[in-house]
Motif scaffolding. Structure first.
Motif: not given
Length: 223
Positions: A139, A145-146, A158, A176-179, A190, A192
């Motif tokens: 990402v 991101v959560q 993450e 807003r992305v929840r993984i 995950v 960054r």
């Protein structure tokens, strides 16, 4: 992103030149100058000089903010899921993520890259399930991101790969992305990470800020 003292002083100098040139009335100058030294974030500084010529170069944009998020939200999704069994899958480049994206990998692996992706809706849920396999979700740094997945005899977590620089705050207009999901005897990571194009943009921005010449400018003339 937090504003630096140098940024505040650069904005103040722009305001001083503007009032000297008659672009600002004195009362407006005083109001803007007061707001400049009270500003705590880059976002508070930009509107103060948006309508004025820059002095000593424009206020630098916060790192990671080149993504035009409003333009990347909306439209029909091009993918709502991925599957791998004794193999792998990849979703990267320019693609549109559906509001719910489900990925599954068993005895295999998968790659989900959101750095150049578009999003069908602002709120997105990405569900990752892997059994004796692995999955990587990449990402951009400023995406909201959560991560709340579960690892059983494996990992679900993450981490950041930003070359030891401070991690930027998520952009307020970013999706807003929840993984979520789980990894059984496998892993979901995950990360960054900036794209190559973004790294080149930041290097060029830093070169211009420091006044360094292009690589070709340093060649010596012969003769």
């Amino acid at each position: 992103m937090r504003a630096s003292d140098a940024e505040r002083e650069r904005v103040a100098e722009t305001l001083r030149e503007a009032v000297a040139e008659g672009r600002l009335e004195m009362d407006e100058f005083e109001q803007r100058l007061e707001a400049t030294f009270k500003a705590r974030t880059h976002g508070e500084l930009v509107p103060l000089v948006r309508d004025l010529p820059a002095s000593g170069g424009p206020v630098a944009a916060p790192k990671g903010s080149s993504a035009n998020w409003p333009a990347r939200i909306g439209g029909a999704s091009t993918s709502s899921g991925a599957f791998a069994f004794w193999g792998g899958f990849s979703r990267k480049g320019r693609w549109t993520v559906g509001p719910k994206f489900t990925a599954f990998a068993m005895w295999g692996g998968g790659e989900i890259d959101l750095r150049e992706a578009h999003f069908a809706e602002r709120d997105v849920v990405i569900r990752c399930f892997t059994i004796m396999g692995g999955m990587q979700v990449t990402v951009p740094p400023d995406l909201n991101v959560q991560v709340n997945g579960l690892g059983v005899m494996g990992g679900f977590g993450e981490h950041s790969k930003l070359d030891d620089e401070p991690e930027p705050e998520p952009e307020p207009d970013a999706p807003r992305v929840r993984i979520t999901g789980f990894a059984l005897m496998g892993g979901v990571g995950v990360e960054r990470k900036r794209s190559k194009a973004e790294k080149r943009r930041l290097q060029e921005q830093e070169r211009l800020r420091l006044g360094k010449p292009d690589a070709g400018d340093g060649r010596k003339e012969l003769g």
